[in-house]
Design an enzyme around this catalytic site. Structure first.
Site, mmCIF file in Angstrom:
data_model
loop_
_atom_site.group_PDB
_atom_site.id
_atom_site.type_symbol
_atom_site.label_atom_id
_atom_site.label_comp_id
_atom_site.label_asym_id
_atom_site.label_seq_id
_atom_site.Cartn_x
_atom_site.Cartn_y
_atom_site.Cartn_z
ATOM 1 N N GLU A 250 11.898 19.603 -29.213
ATOM 2 C CA GLU A 250 11.101 18.979 -28.160
ATOM 3 C C GLU A 250 10.272 20.051 -27.456
ATOM 4 O O GLU A 250 10.366 21.244 -27.785
ATOM 5 C CB GLU A 250 12.007 18.263 -27.155
ATOM 6 C CG GLU A 250 12.940 19.185 -26.384
ATOM 7 C CD GLU A 250 13.953 18.444 -25.525
ATOM 8 O OE1 GLU A 250 14.329 17.319 -25.903
ATOM 9 O OE2 GLU A 250 14.368 18.978 -24.491
ATOM 10 N N HIS A 293 15.141 16.631 -19.452
ATOM 11 C CA HIS A 293 15.973 17.817 -19.676
ATOM 12 C C HIS A 293 15.489 18.973 -18.811
ATOM 13 O O HIS A 293 14.292 19.140 -18.601
ATOM 14 C CB HIS A 293 15.894 18.248 -21.145
ATOM 15 C CG HIS A 293 16.609 17.329 -22.074
ATOM 16 N ND1 HIS A 293 16.276 17.204 -23.400
ATOM 17 C CD2 HIS A 293 17.636 16.474 -21.868
ATOM 18 C CE1 HIS A 293 17.073 16.327 -23.972
ATOM 19 N NE2 HIS A 293 17.898 15.869 -23.066
#
Length: 692
Positions: A250, A293
């Protein structure tokens, strides 16, 4: 994502106590030749692995131990400080040291809240436990920086995490973490991922394809990871049980770029390489935002997610735009893998043909020195940052930019796992003008003659000798703010004057909110936050523990997803199919009927939303429970907006049936493609097929 950070715990006021400093000094001064890379073999867990639990008697650990024991994991007991006894028929030890002496564990699962995680890891390092798995989120960045300063000077203990679901051997029935066991099946695919929910989707896809998994390693979504993609790939390469490898990355950091370089080298030196597939989440994330995150943001000097995607593709990885495509894709690659005929193999690059599912995306450049404000962190106002510098006796005078300005950025090097200083003559920190200078977290002074990094920075910026002392003072001031207030990015624009002074003309300071969220530290910094200037919907979602990012533009599709990685990928995949998303929304790893209801309330407050896409992977929660929550929320809120619900995972058929028979304008699917087309159509758009 773990919810351990919500557990009650005593808050420690300082990130680095004297005891921790002593431990760092002891590790650093060890006469042994130590290399953290020597701990890589400790990742190869299996039926032989003896597992210890720290935080053993807690509610979540207790439930996890019961499941893991039933599955076959060899658990030898746990630790409760100062207490000896028995729990679940297993011994309770008063310390990790005592457990190590009596039970000889190969691994420790740390089940304590984020503010206690670093201390628990320290105890495991001191006891030389071979593998430590930390699952909690909201572990303060400076706590983990301190841990890495210890890890890098020893060769006994390997860390996985923090903020990760853990590591699991499907073949050896060894689970160290909270992965949803019904998704797993013994097999031959090695998986390494940043995202928990995306890894569960990936696991389920390979299980449905009849491949199963060998070893699954979670890198975690934090800024600093104990184990990265390259570490995992090295294990998979030499693991006879692993025939194919999958990477789930990511935005944020450079680990995907490192993996791409490793893959290129692997293909050069290997006659018949194992096939590799990959996904990169966050391709359509707004610039400058943190996407759920803690590590899902692109820092200065780091590549964007689209650059990572292209690097992995060029290296020879087969790219997909959704994890449900991994299973059949890998099955095809394994079936077509060249076999040895007289020692001659076909070109490994041929594995890439016919499986591309992603459009080419033009890389975006960083615009200016100060991009948009991020969330899940705290950026203070420029004048507040300048006030902090004044308190350190740094000369400050706000003026317009000039050609003679220099730019310094004190941040975290995610590869070196240390603090670093970026120095540039340009505001955009372009690679051609930027130097990166990492240094140990235990550093104390940059103004003494023991700071060679200052000479390196001055030489890179071509500063005159007369300015080097002032540069040292500026860096020292930044470093003190960085540690005292637990910052993760301190960026300044400074102008050298004729007398050698460095005046700071502009500043942008960002601080780690986990230090406040989980540990109660840095309250004075947190008080500088001004909610009145933040996005209303994002603040409302935050009250219920939901991470919501309002997206700009013509967004007509509201998204509701459990897990930050899956939420990023949902926005990406819908966009690639022709949709326009209004928001990013992560309910957290454990979606409940209450969080679903709160999420609907926030989403529908945006008048742009014409349809809602609920994308839930029922790993830690059951799909039938989520379906019930969706139905109740829809009725309670008297919603008129159509909702498409994609349910995968535990009890998915029961959940889909409940949605279909509800009599409400709800549409249930299990496959992503069908669901995406439906929600785009309901929102008034026209679905397209992503280019190959």
């Amino acid at each position: 994502m773990s919810n351990l950070s919500s557990l009650p715990a005593r808050a420690r006021r300082l990130p680095l106590g004297q005891a921790s400093i002593t431990r760092i000094a002891r590790f650093s001064s060890s006469p042994r030749s130590c290399n953290y890379a020597d701990t890589l073999p400790n990742l190869k867990i299996g039926a032989h692995t003896k597992v210890l639990f720290q935080g053993f008697t807690g509610r979540q650990a207790t439930a996890n131990v019961k499941e893991s024991l039933a599955w076959g994991t060899k658990i030898v007991g746990g630790v409760k400080p100062g207490i000896e006894g028995e729990h679940l028929g297993l011994p309770v030890f008063p310390s990790v040291r005592a457990a190590q002496e009596k039970a000889k564990p190969d691994a420790s699962a740390i089940y304590v809240p984020g503010n206690q995680t670093a201390q628990a890891i320290e105890e495991a390092i001191e006891a030389e436990i071979p593998l430590v798995v930390a699952v909690a989120e909201h572990v303060p960045i400076h706590d983990i920086l301190r841990i890495h300063s210890m890890l890098q000077t020893q060769s006994k203990t390997r860390l996985v995490g923090a903020n990760c679901p853990g590591i699991i051997s499907a073949i050896g029935k060894c689970r160290i973490g909270f992965q949803p066991l019904p998704c797993f099946a013994p097999g031959n695919i090695g998986i390494v991922a940043k995202s928990g929910t995306l890894s569960y989707e990936t696991v389920a896809s390979t299980t449905r394809a009849g491949l199963g998994q060998s070893l699954c390693i979670s890198m975690g979504g934090d800024v600093l990871a104990g184990t990265n993609f390259v570490d995992a790939l090295k294990i998979f390469e030499n693991d006879p049980d692993t025939e194919g490898m999958i990477i789930v990355g990511e935005l944020g950091g450079t680990s995907e770029m490192d993996a791409a370089e490793w893959i290129k080298d692997y293909h050069r030196r290997t006659a018949n390489p194992k096939p590799i597939m990959a996904l990169v989440g966050g391709l359509y994330a707004p610039e400058g935002r943190i996407m759920g995150h803690a590590g899902a943001w692109t820092a200065v000097g780091e590549p964007g997610p689209e650059v990572k995607y292209q690097a992995l593709e060029r290296a020879g990885a087969v790219m997909v735009n959704h994890p449900e495509k991994f299973g059949e894709g890998m099955k095809t690659l394994l079936a077509n893998r060249p076999r040895s005929q007289g020692g001659v193999f076909t070109n490994p690059a041929s594995q890439r043909r016919g499986l591309h599912t992603m459009r080419r995306i033009s890389p975006r450049s960083r615009q200016g020195m100060f991009p948009t404000t991020q969330t899940r962190s705290l950026f203070v106002k420029p004048f507040q940052a300048l006030d902090m510098l004044k308190e350190k006796s740094i000369p400050v005078r706000e003026t317009a930019p000039s050609d003679s300005d220099i730019f310094l950025n004190l941040t975290v090097d995610r590869t070196a796992l240390t603090p670093c200083i970026l120095a540039s003559s340009r505001a955009d920190f372009s690679p051609s003008t930027t130097g990166r200078f990492a240094f140990p977290y235990a550093s104390k002074s940059f103004t003494s003659g023991e700071a060679p990094v200052i000479e390196d920075i001055a030489s890179h910026l071509r500063l005159p000798d007369s300015a080097r002392g002032k540069l040292a003072s500026l860096v020292q001031g930044l470093w003190e703010i960085f540690k005292e207030k637990e910052a993760y990015i301190l960026e300044v624009r400074a102008t050298p004057t004729a007398d050698g002074t460095l005046e700071v003309r502009g500043a942008r300071f960002g601080f780690d909110d986990a230090a406040y969220r989980s540990s109660g530290r840095q309250e004075e910094v947190h008080r500088l936050r001004n909610p009145a200037e933040e996005v209303r919907e994002e603040l409302e979602a935050e009250k219920d523990g939901i991470v919501y990012v309002k997206l700009d533009g013509e967004g007509s599709i509201g998204t509701l997803v459990n897990g930050a990685g899956l939420a990023m990928n949902t926005v990406d995949a819908l966009t690639l199919h022709g949709g326009h998303c209004a928001n990013f929304l992560d309910t957290g790893g454990k979606a409940t009927s209450e969080t679903v209801k709160s999420s609907f309330r926030v989403i529908t407050s945006d008048p742009r939303v014409k349809a809602i896409f609920v994308n839930i992977f029922g790993g830690l929660t059951r799909c039938d429970m989520i379906a019930e929550g969706v139905i109740l929320a829809f009725r309670d809120l008297e919603m008129s907006v159509p909702v498409v619900v994609r349910l995968r995972g535990t009890n998915e058929e029961a959940g889909q049936k409940m949605i279909a028979e509800s009599g409400l304008p709800l549409h249930a699917f299990d496959g992503f493609e069908e669901a995406a087309r439906k929600v785009i159509t309901l929102a008034g758009g026209e679905p397209i097929t992503p280019q190959r």
